[in-house]
Design a protein around this motif. Sequence first.
Motif, PDB file in Angstrom:
ATOM      1  N   ASP A   1       0.847  -1.194   0.000  1.00 21.58           N
ATOM      2  CA  ASP A   1       0.000   0.000   0.000  1.00 21.58           C
ATOM      3  C   ASP A   1       0.880   1.241   0.000  1.00 21.58           C
ATOM      4  O   ASP A   1       2.088   1.151  -0.182  1.00 21.58           O
ATOM      5  CB  ASP A   1      -0.978  -0.030   1.186  1.00 21.58           C
ATOM      6  N   VAL A   2       0.252   2.392   0.213  1.00 23.36           N
ATOM      7  CA  VAL A   2       0.969   3.668   0.120  1.00 23.36           C
ATOM      8  C   VAL A   2       2.188   3.702   1.065  1.00 23.36           C
ATOM      9  O   VAL A   2       3.186   4.355   0.773  1.00 23.36           O
ATOM     10  CB  VAL A   2      -0.013   4.842   0.362  1.00 23.36           C
TER      11      VAL A   2
ATOM     12  N   ASP B   1      -2.991  -1.836  -3.416  1.00 20.13           N
ATOM     13  CA  ASP B   1      -3.772  -0.655  -3.798  1.00 20.13           C
ATOM     14  C   ASP B   1      -3.125   0.019  -5.006  1.00 20.13           C
ATOM     15  O   ASP B   1      -2.168  -0.504  -5.580  1.00 20.13           O
ATOM     16  CB  ASP B   1      -3.943   0.301  -2.610  1.00 20.13           C
ATOM     17  N   SER B   2      -3.639   1.203  -5.382  1.00 22.50           N
ATOM     18  CA  SER B   2      -3.149   1.821  -6.613  1.00 22.50           C
ATOM     19  C   SER B   2      -1.697   2.288  -6.483  1.00 22.50           C
ATOM     20  O   SER B   2      -0.978   2.373  -7.478  1.00 22.50           O
ATOM     21  CB  SER B   2      -4.042   2.991  -7.030  1.00 22.50           C
ATOM     22  N   THR B   3      -1.244   2.566  -5.260  1.00 19.76           N
ATOM     23  CA  THR B   3       0.171   2.936  -5.102  1.00 19.76           C
ATOM     24  C   THR B   3       1.044   1.731  -5.442  1.00 19.76           C
ATOM     25  O   THR B   3       2.059   1.850  -6.129  1.00 19.76           O
ATOM     26  CB  THR B   3       0.497   3.392  -3.666  1.00 19.76           C
TER      27      THR B   3
ATOM     28  N   GLU C   1      -7.946   3.746  -0.639  1.00 18.25           N
ATOM     29  CA  GLU C   1      -7.649   4.673  -1.741  1.00 18.25           C
ATOM     30  C   GLU C   1      -8.065   6.096  -1.361  1.00 18.25           C
ATOM     31  O   GLU C   1      -7.337   7.053  -1.629  1.00 18.25           O
ATOM     32  CB  GLU C   1      -8.399   4.259  -3.017  1.00 18.25           C
TER      33      GLU C   1
ATOM     34  N   SER D   1      -5.576   7.383   1.186  1.00 14.72           N
ATOM     35  CA  SER D   1      -4.255   7.627   0.572  1.00 14.72           C
ATOM     36  C   SER D   1      -4.280   8.923  -0.212  1.00 14.72           C
ATOM     37  O   SER D   1      -3.317   9.707  -0.185  1.00 14.72           O
ATOM     38  CB  SER D   1      -3.864   6.495  -0.381  1.00 14.72           C
ATOM     39  N   ARG D   2      -5.379   9.159  -0.904  1.00  8.31           N
ATOM     40  CA  ARG D   2      -5.534  10.395  -1.672  1.00  8.31           C
ATOM     41  C   ARG D   2      -5.488  11.609  -0.741  1.00  8.31           C
ATOM     42  O   ARG D   2      -4.776  12.582  -0.994  1.00  8.31           O
ATOM     43  CB  ARG D   2      -6.864  10.358  -2.442  1.00  8.31           C
TER      44      ARG D   2
ATOM     45  N   GLY E   1      -6.224   6.890  -7.942  1.00  8.36           N
ATOM     46  CA  GLY E   1      -6.846   6.275  -6.756  1.00  8.36           C
ATOM     47  C   GLY E   1      -8.326   6.594  -6.677  1.00  8.36           C
ATOM     48  O   GLY E   1      -9.145   5.718  -6.392  1.00  8.36           O
TER      49      GLY E   1
ATOM     50  N   VAL F   1     -10.203   4.608  -9.170  1.00  7.83           N
ATOM     51  CA  VAL F   1     -10.399   3.224  -8.701  1.00  7.83           C
ATOM     52  C   VAL F   1     -11.632   3.174  -7.790  1.00  7.83           C
ATOM     53  O   VAL F   1     -12.466   2.281  -7.912  1.00  7.83           O
ATOM     54  CB  VAL F   1      -9.151   2.685  -7.970  1.00  7.83           C
TER      55      VAL F   1
END
Lengths: 113, 148
Positions: free
Chosen positions: A23-24, A56-58, B45, B48-49, B116, B119
């Motif tokens: 993750d991030v 996740d996207s990271t 997400e 994190s953003r 993110g 998503v």
Amino acid sequence: MDLSLATKDEGDITVVEVGGEIDVYTAPKLREQLIELVSNGRYQLVVDMEGVDFLDSTGLGVLVGGLKRVRAHDGSLRLVCTQERILKIFRITGLTKVFPIHASVDEALTATD
Amino acid sequence: MPTVELSFSPLAAHVRTARLVATAVARRAGVEEALLDEVRLAVGEACSRAVALHARFAPGVAVQVRLTDEPDVFLVSVADQAGDHEDELEGGLESLDPDDLAAPDAEPGPLPSGFGLAVVTGLVDDTEVERTPNGTVLTMRWKATGTV
């Protein structure tokens, strides 16, 4: 950190076994590992995600970054992943199109496409 | 009032904390087991953003997460105080070109900003993005069968 990394060379290919959560917070560790491998001339990589509980996207961004780096040296980055909950983020972002995804490390090591 | 409210320092290390709390409250609210992975990813997400935005525009200001257990619905809202910022991927996941994203590059950067968020909106059926001059409130809703 909640991420474990182990690498093993199989001839020209390096297998990176990842465990835990990407993750991030933990993704930078994977990013550094991939950068180190490329700077050591390892351009054929297999990332074994079977021990990954979360992505996740990271994390996805780090894998894409790794793919872009090896491709700059005509290399390849293959994934080993059979977990649908991890594959989901690849599917919804269309990235299943660019990452060869295999059911086992053996399959990834013998693939030629 | 929210069932559970979480306020955390905008550090990447605490995004996991928010994910764990959200998943626990979702489970208790009766969100289907099969959807809990979606809750975990979407809340992660969103947080994190917010953390990334606070790092640039609101350092030291906490990120707020509100988790609400309503009849039939479990709601999560993640609010940042980072001001009004356009996320690059306004077109959502459909606007992505995977081949383009994965093109060879010896010094690649991160994925486009807004990835993110895309998503989240791509994954969760019911989302709302409310932009104010102070920041954004991202609300996500899941069906819940009632308190377990």
